[in-house]
Design an enzyme around this catalytic site. Structure first.
Site, PDB file in Angstrom:
ATOM      1  N   MET A  97     -65.901  47.118  19.129  1.00 25.33           N
ATOM      2  CA  MET A  97     -67.100  46.623  19.816  1.00 25.33           C
ATOM      3  C   MET A  97     -66.762  45.798  21.062  1.00 25.33           C
ATOM      4  O   MET A  97     -67.209  44.669  21.216  1.00 25.33           O
ATOM      5  CB  MET A  97     -67.957  45.808  18.844  1.00 25.33           C
ATOM      6  N   ILE A  99     -66.392  46.345  25.434  1.00 28.27           N
ATOM      7  CA  ILE A  99     -66.431  47.204  26.618  1.00 28.27           C
ATOM      8  C   ILE A  99     -65.052  47.123  27.263  1.00 28.27           C
ATOM      9  O   ILE A  99     -64.534  46.032  27.493  1.00 28.27           O
ATOM     10  CB  ILE A  99     -67.503  46.719  27.619  1.00 28.27           C
ATOM     11  N   ASN A 114     -63.638  58.340  21.465  1.00 30.95           N
ATOM     12  CA  ASN A 114     -64.616  57.482  20.814  1.00 30.95           C
ATOM     13  C   ASN A 114     -65.615  58.372  20.075  1.00 30.95           C
ATOM     14  O   ASN A 114     -65.727  59.567  20.355  1.00 30.95           O
ATOM     15  CB  ASN A 114     -65.344  56.632  21.872  1.00 30.95           C
ATOM     16  N   HIS A 116     -69.775  58.333  19.168  1.00 26.35           N
ATOM     17  CA  HIS A 116     -71.031  57.676  19.531  1.00 26.35           C
ATOM     18  C   HIS A 116     -72.142  58.199  18.623  1.00 26.35           C
ATOM     19  O   HIS A 116     -72.234  59.413  18.396  1.00 26.35           O
ATOM     20  CB  HIS A 116     -71.372  57.973  20.999  1.00 26.35           C
ATOM     21  N   ASP A 152     -70.016  56.324  27.569  1.00 26.82           N
ATOM     22  CA  ASP A 152     -70.463  57.452  26.736  1.00 26.82           C
ATOM     23  C   ASP A 152     -70.660  58.725  27.556  1.00 26.82           C
ATOM     24  O   ASP A 152     -71.646  59.450  27.384  1.00 26.82           O
ATOM     25  CB  ASP A 152     -71.776  57.088  26.009  1.00 26.82           C
ATOM     26  N   GLN A 180     -71.933  61.996   8.653  1.00 23.01           N
ATOM     27  CA  GLN A 180     -71.440  63.087   9.499  1.00 23.01           C
ATOM     28  C   GLN A 180     -70.295  62.625  10.403  1.00 23.01           C
ATOM     29  O   GLN A 180     -69.359  63.389  10.666  1.00 23.01           O
ATOM     30  CB  GLN A 180     -72.579  63.662  10.346  1.00 23.01           C
TER      31      GLN A 180
END
Length: 195
Positions: A97, A99, A114, A116, A152, A180
């Site tokens: 967590m 940036i 990553n 998302h 993202d 998932q």
């Protein structure tokens, strides 16, 4: 073992995606099939529960506390130094967590991935589940992607779709999506290290 396919995983909390990757590495014999192993789990929080899981499996762990650094750049420099000790082929963000600075992203270009919790390009950023419900979407999901300087936005490596059901709350939907994530993230990692 050669470091040719070392994987370093970054976490900030429970590390459930990290655990899914570690378990896949073991059950699918990545070390013998791909010469790959999870070499280290690194967190920016000393109290991250995922560190306990990693230590119990004799994986190197480290904490690089973001609060101990005067700037984002200083933190990223310290984090890079710790990661680079393991000479990673792949750096995996699993609920990390923070940036990351453009310099960090550039340093690991092509090796940084990553997951998302949305079907990118829909709903980048935060509060993805509530935003999908509020928008009246019938489906949500998750996306494994390469990390680029744009949030993202990197190349999509895998996606999974789940339905949004009547009465879903953000928490209920998040749990459905997370199940998932635990399937597609190890699959995407294995695909990358098997090349």
């Amino acid at each position: 073992m050669s470091s040719a396919n070392n994987i370093v995983i970054l976490i900030s909390g429970s590390g459930s995606n990290m655990a899914a990757i570690v378990e896949a590495a073991q059950s699918r014999h990545w070390s013998t099939r791909h010469g790959a192993r999870v070499a280290a789990v690194i967190s920016n929080r000393a109290d991250a529960a995922g560190l306990v899981f990693a230590r119990e499996r004799r994986i190197d762990t480290a904490v690089v506390d973001h609060k101990a650094h005067a700037s984002r750049e200083a933190f990223d420099a310290a984090l890079m130094a710790e990661i680079d000790r393991h000479r990673p082929a792949l750096v995996v963000l699993a609920g990390f967590m923070r940036i990351l600075t453009p310099g960090f992203v550039q340093h690991y270009e092509g090796r940084l991935i990553n997951i998302h919790p949305s079907l990118l390009p829909a709903f980048p950023g935060l509060n993805t589940h509530q935003r999908a419900i509020d928008a009246g979407c019938r489906f949500a999901g998750c996306t494994v992607h390469r990390v680029t300087a744009e949030l993202d936005h990197g190349e999509y490596l895998d996606q999974a779709v789940v339905p949004i059901l009547p009465g879903d709350t953000a928490q209920v939907l998040a749990a459905r999506v997370l199940s998932q994530e635990h399937l597609i993230y190890p699959r995407a990692v294995e695909r990358l290290i098997a090349r």
